[in-house]
Design an enzyme around this catalytic site. Structure first.
Site, PDB file in Angstrom:
ATOM      1  N   GLU A 189       4.117   3.964 -10.855  1.00 49.53           N
ATOM      2  CA  GLU A 189       3.824   2.882  -9.899  1.00 49.53           C
ATOM      3  C   GLU A 189       2.353   2.520 -10.051  1.00 49.53           C
ATOM      4  O   GLU A 189       1.469   3.203  -9.525  1.00 49.53           O
ATOM      5  CB  GLU A 189       4.114   3.307  -8.469  1.00 49.53           C
ATOM      6  CG  GLU A 189       3.962   2.143  -7.504  1.00 49.53           C
ATOM      7  CD  GLU A 189       4.764   2.362  -6.246  1.00 49.53           C
ATOM      8  OE1 GLU A 189       5.945   1.983  -6.207  1.00 49.53           O
ATOM      9  OE2 GLU A 189       4.200   2.952  -5.309  1.00 49.53           O
TER      10      GLU A 189
ATOM     11  N   TYR B 101      -0.688  -0.707 -10.197  1.00 40.61           N
ATOM     12  CA  TYR B 101      -0.933  -2.030  -9.613  1.00 40.61           C
ATOM     13  C   TYR B 101      -2.267  -2.593 -10.050  1.00 40.61           C
ATOM     14  O   TYR B 101      -3.057  -1.910 -10.675  1.00 40.61           O
ATOM     15  CB  TYR B 101      -0.872  -1.959  -8.085  1.00 40.61           C
ATOM     16  CG  TYR B 101      -1.513  -0.726  -7.464  1.00 40.61           C
ATOM     17  CD1 TYR B 101      -2.875  -0.679  -7.180  1.00 40.61           C
ATOM     18  CD2 TYR B 101      -0.745   0.411  -7.146  1.00 40.61           C
ATOM     19  CE1 TYR B 101      -3.462   0.441  -6.604  1.00 40.61           C
ATOM     20  CE2 TYR B 101      -1.325   1.541  -6.572  1.00 40.61           C
ATOM     21  CZ  TYR B 101      -2.670   1.550  -6.304  1.00 40.61           C
ATOM     22  OH  TYR B 101      -3.247   2.658  -5.732  1.00 40.61           O
TER      23      TYR B 101
ATOM     24  N   CYS C 157       0.291   6.996 -10.858  1.00 40.53           N
ATOM     25  CA  CYS C 157       0.024   6.023  -9.791  1.00 40.53           C
ATOM     26  C   CYS C 157      -1.462   5.676  -9.791  1.00 40.53           C
ATOM     27  O   CYS C 157      -2.318   6.553  -9.947  1.00 40.53           O
ATOM     28  CB  CYS C 157       0.441   6.612  -8.443  1.00 40.53           C
ATOM     29  SG  CYS C 157       0.448   5.364  -7.140  1.00 40.53           S
TER      30      CYS C 157
ATOM     31  N   TYR D 277       0.852  -1.199   0.000  1.00 41.63           N
ATOM     32  CA  TYR D 277       0.000   0.000   0.000  1.00 41.63           C
ATOM     33  C   TYR D 277       0.881   1.240   0.000  1.00 41.63           C
ATOM     34  O   TYR D 277       1.795   1.359   0.836  1.00 41.63           O
ATOM     35  CB  TYR D 277      -0.935   0.016   1.223  1.00 41.63           C
ATOM     36  CG  TYR D 277      -1.944  -1.114   1.130  1.00 41.63           C
ATOM     37  CD1 TYR D 277      -3.121  -0.962   0.395  1.00 41.63           C
ATOM     38  CD2 TYR D 277      -1.670  -2.357   1.698  1.00 41.63           C
ATOM     39  CE1 TYR D 277      -4.015  -2.025   0.255  1.00 41.63           C
ATOM     40  CE2 TYR D 277      -2.557  -3.419   1.558  1.00 41.63           C
ATOM     41  CZ  TYR D 277      -3.734  -3.249   0.822  1.00 41.63           C
ATOM     42  OH  TYR D 277      -4.605  -4.298   0.664  1.00 41.63           O
ATOM     43  N   SER D 278       0.606   2.166  -0.937  1.00 40.45           N
ATOM     44  CA  SER D 278       1.340   3.432  -0.975  1.00 40.45           C
ATOM     45  C   SER D 278       1.022   4.208   0.294  1.00 40.45           C
ATOM     46  O   SER D 278      -0.150   4.248   0.707  1.00 40.45           O
ATOM     47  CB  SER D 278       0.885   4.289  -2.148  1.00 40.45           C
ATOM     48  OG  SER D 278       0.989   3.590  -3.349  1.00 40.45           O
TER      49      SER D 278
HETATM   50  P1  FAD Z   1      -6.892 -10.253  -2.738  1.00 42.01           P
HETATM   51  O1  FAD Z   1      -7.384 -11.155  -1.692  1.00 42.01           O
HETATM   52  O2  FAD Z   1      -5.442 -10.256  -3.047  1.00 42.01           O
HETATM   53  O3  FAD Z   1      -7.737 -10.493  -4.059  1.00 42.01           O
HETATM   54  C1  FAD Z   1      -7.413  -9.773  -5.237  1.00 42.01           C
HETATM   55  C2  FAD Z   1      -8.679  -9.650  -6.087  1.00 42.01           C
HETATM   56  O4  FAD Z   1      -9.088 -10.923  -6.492  1.00 42.01           O
HETATM   57  C3  FAD Z   1      -9.857  -9.044  -5.329  1.00 42.01           C
HETATM   58  O5  FAD Z   1     -10.492  -8.101  -6.149  1.00 42.01           O
HETATM   59  C4  FAD Z   1     -10.763 -10.231  -5.042  1.00 42.01           C
HETATM   60  O6  FAD Z   1     -12.111  -9.867  -4.953  1.00 42.01           O
HETATM   61  C5  FAD Z   1     -10.475 -11.111  -6.226  1.00 42.01           C
HETATM   62  N1  FAD Z   1     -10.730 -12.558  -5.956  1.00 42.01           N
HETATM   63  C6  FAD Z   1     -10.593 -13.231  -4.814  1.00 42.01           C
HETATM   64  N2  FAD Z   1     -10.911 -14.533  -4.971  1.00 42.01           N
HETATM   65  C7  FAD Z   1     -11.250 -14.682  -6.270  1.00 42.01           C
HETATM   66  C8  FAD Z   1     -11.644 -15.778  -7.057  1.00 42.01           C
HETATM   67  N3  FAD Z   1     -11.785 -17.001  -6.553  1.00 42.01           N
HETATM   68  N4  FAD Z   1     -11.917 -15.558  -8.361  1.00 42.01           N
HETATM   69  C9  FAD Z   1     -11.765 -14.333  -8.911  1.00 42.01           C
HETATM   70  N5  FAD Z   1     -11.379 -13.248  -8.203  1.00 42.01           N
HETATM   71  C10 FAD Z   1     -11.126 -13.423  -6.906  1.00 42.01           C
HETATM   72  N6  FAD Z   1      -4.354  -0.692  -3.038  1.00 42.01           N
HETATM   73  C11 FAD Z   1      -5.039   0.307  -2.430  1.00 42.01           C
HETATM   74  O7  FAD Z   1      -6.226   0.187  -2.141  1.00 42.01           O
HETATM   75  N7  FAD Z   1      -4.384   1.467  -2.079  1.00 42.01           N
HETATM   76  C12 FAD Z   1      -3.066   1.687  -2.350  1.00 42.01           C
HETATM   77  O8  FAD Z   1      -2.520   2.762  -2.040  1.00 42.01           O
HETATM   78  C13 FAD Z   1      -2.346   0.644  -2.987  1.00 42.01           C
HETATM   79  N8  FAD Z   1      -1.036   0.780  -3.280  1.00 42.01           N
HETATM   80  C14 FAD Z   1      -0.366  -0.208  -3.917  1.00 42.01           C
HETATM   81  C15 FAD Z   1       0.993  -0.022  -4.204  1.00 42.01           C
HETATM   82  C16 FAD Z   1       1.689  -1.015  -4.868  1.00 42.01           C
HETATM   83  C17 FAD Z   1       3.148  -0.774  -5.196  1.00 42.01           C
HETATM   84  C18 FAD Z   1       1.032  -2.211  -5.228  1.00 42.01           C
HETATM   85  C19 FAD Z   1       1.777  -3.306  -5.957  1.00 42.01           C
HETATM   86  C20 FAD Z   1      -0.287  -2.414  -4.926  1.00 42.01           C
HETATM   87  C21 FAD Z   1      -1.028  -1.418  -4.265  1.00 42.01           C
HETATM   88  N9  FAD Z   1      -2.379  -1.583  -3.934  1.00 42.01           N
HETATM   89  C22 FAD Z   1      -3.046  -0.565  -3.322  1.00 42.01           C
HETATM   90  C23 FAD Z   1      -3.099  -2.855  -4.198  1.00 42.01           C
HETATM   91  C24 FAD Z   1      -3.021  -3.753  -2.944  1.00 42.01           C
HETATM   92  O9  FAD Z   1      -1.680  -4.188  -2.770  1.00 42.01           O
HETATM   93  C25 FAD Z   1      -3.874  -5.019  -3.044  1.00 42.01           C
HETATM   94  O10 FAD Z   1      -3.554  -5.683  -4.250  1.00 42.01           O
HETATM   95  C26 FAD Z   1      -5.367  -4.741  -3.010  1.00 42.01           C
HETATM   96  O11 FAD Z   1      -5.731  -4.104  -1.800  1.00 42.01           O
HETATM   97  C27 FAD Z   1      -6.164  -6.085  -3.096  1.00 42.01           C
HETATM   98  O12 FAD Z   1      -5.703  -6.920  -2.082  1.00 42.01           O
HETATM   99  P2  FAD Z   1      -6.723  -7.854  -1.276  1.00 42.01           P
HETATM  100  O13 FAD Z   1      -5.903  -8.672  -0.353  1.00 42.01           O
HETATM  101  O14 FAD Z   1      -7.834  -7.071  -0.705  1.00 42.01           O
HETATM  102  O15 FAD Z   1      -7.333  -8.752  -2.410  1.00 42.01           O
END
Ligand code: FAD
Length: 379
Positions: A377, A379, A337, A156-157
């Site tokens: 950046e 994602y 971003c 998360y940024s």
């Molecule tokens: P996950 O559990 O990882 O799931 C990912 C997606 O897959 C979800 O949409 C979920 O609904 C879906 N999913 C789950 N199961 C299934 C399935 N069986 N079939 C299909 N789809 C499915 N995010 C922000 O909100 N704010 C930020 O500032 C931010 N900054 C970032 C900076 C960087 C450098 C990077 C790489 C990423 C950033 N992100 C940011 C994204 C963040 O890291 C996460 O990827 C995001 O919050 C989703 O993670 P999660 O664990 O909630 O979802």
């Protein structure tokens, strides 16, 4: 014969971060202003009218405020400015720091599609970072793909400056969008497939523990070597997070070693006005620093672009493309971003603009990358 002497004395006085003179407490005899923050460049003129007829000196006090804009906020500890290099990977994914949630606040209005929260995390000053870096968050529970192991880290940024929202260097703020899953066939939300980490963060409560790793990332650091530089910041949604940090450092905080006098230009793309993030903060900078800040919003579901289609962030950039290209030619930094999907549309627009100007986009892009003006950046 009466004579008067004018003393112009530079004094550091304390003034509230959200007030100007009338609210300050001013005492004639022992010159004191009571409040939190320090101003710089504020001068008091003392006209000392000393008449031979009066034994007591008379003081006429005129104030000339040389810094008309709102006083900046005091920050500490200033030792956070000392390092020459940004902190990196102080806590590894396998050995994370246990931080505490301070607050979780919904940022968007009822008509926003989706939910985004501002989450303040107390790291006790133990996981310092610079503006533009990210934290890793390890959500509680077991990784379903690797039973017996923790979940994978999510990045998360960081949306605050290194001093945090309480200006004491002890917190970091994140801007998190809740990831939900809609079944493509039924169109209904399927909670069993909701995002693990974003839901954990958005549902957390003050006092909850959160495992953090990092900080990480160098590409989005704010270059501070030239205080007169131009920074063009392009964001979609939560991609605004690092820019909130930059802009607080630039316009809000009294950083002794960084006195910005360049141009910061933010392009923010979201769905509608209810989805705007940190809009109050940015609007304030616009009022207070009109020569140093520009702020353009693209509301895809509320505004139309020139061809009558939805207004995306690249359409806003296109509106100002001549200025943007000129600034880039003069060395401006440009940052992107947000969601990965934003880049192809933006790159196509920039390429189209370059071609219209008789320039090769590929060459221009290589040059921007070579000169370290291009920061991405997504994602
Ligand atoms: P996950 O559990 O990882 O799931 C990912 C997606 O897959 C979800 O949409 C979920 O609904 C879906 N999913 C789950 N199961 C299934 C399935 N069986 N079939 C299909 N789809 C499915 N995010 C922000 O909100 N704010 C930020 O500032 C931010 N900054 C970032 C900076 C960087 C450098 C990077 C790489 C990423 C950033 N992100 C940011 C994204 C963040 O890291 C996460 O990827 C995001 O919050 C989703 O993670 P999660 O664990 O909630 O979802």
């Amino acid at each position: 014969m009466a004579h008067s002497v004018i003393y112009q004395v530079p004094v550091a006085v304390s003034i509230s971060s959200d007030s100007t003179f009338p609210r300050s407490v001013f005492k004639r005899n022992n010159l004191s202003f009571h409040d939190k923050s320090q101003t710089s460049g504020l001068f008091l003129d003392f006209k000392h009218a000393n008449s031979g007829l009066h034994s007591r000196a008379q003081f006429v006090i005129c104030m000339s405020v040389q810094q008309a804009s709102k006083p900046k906020v005091a920050i500490s500890p200033l030792s956070l400015e000392d390092a020459k290099e940004p902190p990196l990977h102080l806590y590894k994914n396998k050995n994370p720091y246990t931080a505490t949630i301070v607050s979780v606040e919904r940022l968007v209005g009822p008509k926003a599609p989706g939910e985004t929260y501002h989450i303040v995390i107390d790291h006790g000053g133990n996981v310092p970072y610079w503006e533009g870096q990210s934290y890793g968050v390890i959500p509680p529970g077991e990784n379903p793909k690797k039973p017996g192991n923790p979940h994978n880290v999510r990045l998360y940024s960081i949306a605050s400056t290194r001093y945090g929202d309480s200006f004491d260097g002890k917190t970091a703020s994140l801007c998190v969008r809740r990831a939900v899953y809609y079944d493509p066939e039924t169109g209904k939300e399927d909670p069993s497939k909701k995002g693990v980490c974003s839901n954990f963060l958005c549902d957390s409560k003050p006092g909850d523990k959160v495992l953090i790793a990092g900080p990480s990332g160098k590409i989005m650091l704010l270059p501070e070597d030239d205080p007169n530089a131009t920074h063009i910041m392009i964001a979609t949604g939560t991609g605004v997070a690092p820019y909130r940090g930059y802009l607080r450092r630039i316009f809000m905080e009294n950083v002794p070693t960084f006195k910005f006098n360049g141009l910061a230009w933010l392009f923010l793309g979201v769905a509608n006005s209810d989805s705007l993030l940190y809009d109050d903060e940015f609007t304030k900078y616009l009022q207070e620093h009109p020569d140093n800040f520009r702020y353009d919003r693209a509301l895809s579901r509320e505004q139309k672009n020139r061809s009558g289609g939805k207004m995306y962030v690249q359409d806003k950039i296109e509106e100002y493309s001549d200025e943007v290209f000129k600034l880039l030619d003069n060395g401006a930094h440009i940052y992107f971003c947000g969601l990965k999907g934003m880049m192809p549309g933006i790159q196509d627009t920039l390429k189209k603009v370059a071609e219209k100007r008789g320039e090769s986009w590929d060459e221009k892009l290589s040059k921007l990358k070579r000169n370290k003006q291009w920061h991405v950046e997504v994602y």
